[in-house]
Motif scaffolding. Structure first.
Motif, PDB file in Angstrom:
ATOM      1  N   TYR A 155       0.944  -1.192  -0.012  1.00 31.72           N
ATOM      2  CA  TYR A 155       0.162   0.185   0.052  1.00 31.72           C
ATOM      3  C   TYR A 155       1.110   1.223   0.022  1.00 31.72           C
ATOM      4  O   TYR A 155       0.541   2.326  -0.761  1.00 31.72           O
ATOM      5  N   ASN A 156       1.847   1.358   0.839  1.00 32.34           N
ATOM      6  CA  ASN A 156       2.693   2.347   0.902  1.00 32.34           C
ATOM      7  C   ASN A 156       3.582   2.894  -0.116  1.00 32.34           C
ATOM      8  O   ASN A 156       3.694   3.814  -0.425  1.00 32.34           O
ATOM      9  N   VAL A 157       4.087   1.634  -0.897  1.00 30.83           N
ATOM     10  CA  VAL A 157       4.721   2.039  -2.379  1.00 30.83           C
ATOM     11  C   VAL A 157       3.751   2.614  -3.239  1.00 30.83           C
ATOM     12  O   VAL A 157       4.240   3.724  -3.856  1.00 30.83           O
ATOM     13  N   ALA A 158       2.316   2.197  -3.234  1.00 32.12           N
ATOM     14  CA  ALA A 158       1.606   2.893  -4.183  1.00 32.12           C
ATOM     15  C   ALA A 158       1.123   4.178  -3.832  1.00 32.12           C
ATOM     16  O   ALA A 158       1.032   5.076  -4.534  1.00 32.12           O
ATOM     17  N   LEU A 172       9.037   2.006   4.928  1.00 31.89           N
ATOM     18  CA  LEU A 172      10.229   1.319   3.766  1.00 31.89           C
ATOM     19  C   LEU A 172       9.492   1.539   2.320  1.00 31.89           C
ATOM     20  O   LEU A 172       9.939   2.059   1.472  1.00 31.89           O
ATOM     21  N   GLY A 173       7.955   1.110   2.464  1.00 35.28           N
ATOM     22  CA  GLY A 173       7.298   1.100   1.270  1.00 35.28           C
ATOM     23  C   GLY A 173       7.133   2.400   0.635  1.00 35.28           C
ATOM     24  O   GLY A 173       7.383   2.819  -0.564  1.00 35.28           O
ATOM     25  N   ARG A 174       6.835   3.235   1.628  1.00 35.22           N
ATOM     26  CA  ARG A 174       6.507   4.802   1.108  1.00 35.22           C
ATOM     27  C   ARG A 174       7.909   5.514   0.706  1.00 35.22           C
ATOM     28  O   ARG A 174       7.948   6.150  -0.325  1.00 35.22           O
ATOM     29  N   ALA A 175       9.010   5.159   1.317  1.00 36.09           N
ATOM     30  CA  ALA A 175      10.389   5.552   0.884  1.00 36.09           C
ATOM     31  C   ALA A 175      10.732   4.975  -0.482  1.00 36.09           C
ATOM     32  O   ALA A 175      11.050   5.662  -1.408  1.00 36.09           O
ATOM     33  N   PHE A 221       1.845   2.428 -12.016  1.00 34.23           N
ATOM     34  CA  PHE A 221       2.653   1.641 -11.118  1.00 34.23           C
ATOM     35  C   PHE A 221       1.977   1.576  -9.692  1.00 34.23           C
ATOM     36  O   PHE A 221       1.964   0.616  -9.079  1.00 34.23           O
ATOM     37  N   SER A 222       1.384   2.741  -9.411  1.00 38.38           N
ATOM     38  CA  SER A 222       0.542   2.686  -8.416  1.00 38.38           C
ATOM     39  C   SER A 222      -0.674   1.809  -8.061  1.00 38.38           C
ATOM     40  O   SER A 222      -0.866   0.871  -7.453  1.00 38.38           O
ATOM     41  N   ALA A 223      -1.379   1.724  -9.284  1.00 36.98           N
ATOM     42  CA  ALA A 223      -2.333   0.822  -9.512  1.00 36.98           C
ATOM     43  C   ALA A 223      -2.080  -0.658  -9.352  1.00 36.98           C
ATOM     44  O   ALA A 223      -2.777  -1.580  -8.749  1.00 36.98           O
ATOM     45  N   THR A 224      -1.014  -0.949 -10.090  1.00 39.58           N
ATOM     46  CA  THR A 224      -0.377  -2.268 -10.044  1.00 39.58           C
ATOM     47  C   THR A 224       0.065  -2.683  -8.758  1.00 39.58           C
ATOM     48  O   THR A 224      -0.210  -3.878  -8.248  1.00 39.58           O
ATOM     49  N   SER A 225       0.529  -1.695  -7.792  1.00 35.93           N
ATOM     50  CA  SER A 225       0.899  -2.297  -6.364  1.00 35.93           C
ATOM     51  C   SER A 225      -0.382  -2.664  -5.441  1.00 35.93           C
ATOM     52  O   SER A 225      -0.322  -3.486  -4.867  1.00 35.93           O
ATOM     53  N   THR A 226      -1.211  -1.962  -5.815  1.00 37.53           N
ATOM     54  CA  THR A 226      -2.691  -1.880  -4.978  1.00 37.53           C
ATOM     55  C   THR A 226      -3.493  -3.065  -5.565  1.00 37.53           C
ATOM     56  O   THR A 226      -4.182  -3.693  -4.837  1.00 37.53           O
TER      57      THR A 226
END
Length: 406
Positions: free
Chosen positions: A220-223, A349-352, A373-378
């Motif tokens: 989630y935080n990567v997204a 870490l994901g947000r970073a 890319f955000s949609a792919t992560s979620t």
């Protein structure tokens, strides 16, 4: 709970004030999109290293001392930022603030200390509401103080106002807040054999449900990092904003949507559907919102961006509150700060990762690519949420919290 709400609110107002202008101030001092978003990522990189430690310290020594350290660090970071005239000073200020940013994890542990399992989701929703309300007031105030042009945005005034708000929050913790963790719990934990930070992390993620939730927090935080930190630069690129003040209605819509869900709807929704189903629904909504941002950007539609941000905020509120509540239910009173700290740290870490990567993705793969890319992560979070649903009933029947001896 009210004092924790106010402390988090004041801190998040200060943090939110930087959202509309920080990246453009770095650009003005000579940074490119990659370096500008990396400066923003330094905050969460600092949080990644400090949050588990501060969460663990809050288990050993109490929530109040950790909150005081965190708020003092916020004051120092904003003062450095207020006087920044080079990119490295902006970077330093964000790193200092991130290293001292244990306030949300400590506040979450404080709320769980004083709440029952039945109203824990409501308590987490209250903290979430403070986050959401901070992201209403903060960006609005920051945008207003910065002015109507990205090129001449005033950073010093918003930064010093943010420092003042953090100082007020520090005084409230010092003078008003009472320690929520009993002396007996602290003494019992201090008498146990301590393990290293990495051993504590390893023990926490051995819990199968927590491992799934930690992975969910990471994705989630990567997204979120991909989509949120590039947003001010993206709005100029797709011609939906010309200055910080143009961001006000868009950010206001997002903040109001999050507050409505977290302050008013999350409790009834949790009782009706349960945290696991809210997590799945939130992941689906967030994915759709990220795709919606790309369509709105292509049409240069302010209304479309506002709609996508509203859906994103609803999805984020459901995801964050549900996962925080589920993680807290897998912990014991004496290790709750540690467990929440590990969960929060992996999330940062994901947000970073997302925040560090989004500038390069934006510059090299196209202005819409961060949102794809955000949609792919979620979408991956959707899959993880389905596994959580399958595991949760078995966990509740066996009622096996994470090991107490960490």
């Amino acid at each position: 709970m009210l004092i924790a709400f106010v402390v988090v609110l004041l801190d998040m107002i200060g943090f939110g004030m930087m959202v509309p202008i920080l990246a453009f101030y770095a650009l003005r001092l000579g940074a490119g999109p990659e370096l500008a978003t990396f400066c923003m990522a330094l905050y969460v990189i600092g949080m990644f290293f400090s949050t588990p430690l501060l969460g663990r310290l809050s288990d050993y020594y109490g929530r109040k001392p950790v909150l005081m350290i965190s708020m003092a660090g916020s004051v120092i970071g904003y003062v450095i930022l207020g006087f920044a005239d080079t990119v490295w000073m902006i970077a330093l200020s964000r790193l200092v603030s991130g290293l001292m940013a244990g306030n949300v994890a400590a506040a979450q542990a404080y709320v769980t200390d004083i709440s029952t399992p039945e109203n824990r989701a409501k308590g987490m929703g209250l903290i979430g509401a403070a986050l959401g309300l901070g992201f209403i007031i903060g960006p609005l105030l920051g945008s207003f103080l910065a002015g109507d042009s990205f090129e001449t945005a005033n950073l010093q005034l918003p930064a010093m106002v943010a420092a003042g708000l953090s100082f007020v929050a520090l005084l409230m913790v010092l003078l008003v807040m009472k320690e929520s963790l009993s002396a007996e719990s602290r003494t019992a934990l201090q008498q146990e054999k301590r393990v290293s930070q990495w051993q504590a992390f390893y023990q926490v993620v051995q819990h199968p449900v927590i491992l799934l939730l930690v992975c969910g927090g990471l994705t989630y935080n990567v997204a979120a990092g991909l989509g949120e930190s590039i947003f001010p630069i993206w709005t100029e690129a797709v011609e939906v904003a010309k200055g910080p003040r143009d961001l006000m209605p868009m950010l206001l819509t997002a903040g109001i949507a999050m507050v409505i869900v977290q302050a008013g709807l999350i409790g009834p929704l949790t009782r009706r559907f349960g945290e696991t189903r809210l997590l799945l629904s939130g992941a689906v909504l967030f994915t759709l919102a990220m795709l919606g941002m790309t369509f709105a950007g292509r049409m240069a539609s302010v209304v479309g961006v506002m709609g996508a941000l509203a859906v994103q905020s609803v999805g984020a509120a459901m995801i964050l509150t549900s996962m925080q509540s589920l993680v807290s239910q897998c912990a014991t009173p004496t290790n709750r700060g540690t467990v929440l700290g590990v969960y929060s740290s992996i999330g940062t870490l994901g947000r970073a990762i997302g925040t560090s990567a989004t500038g390069a993705v934006f510059a090299n793969l196209g202005v819409q690519s961060p949102y794809y890319f955000s949609a792919t992560s979620t979408l991956l979070l959707v899959v993880l949420a389905l596994f959580v649903i399958g595991r949760w009933q078995s966990y509740k029947l066996n009622a096996e919290p994470v090991s107490q001896a960490i």
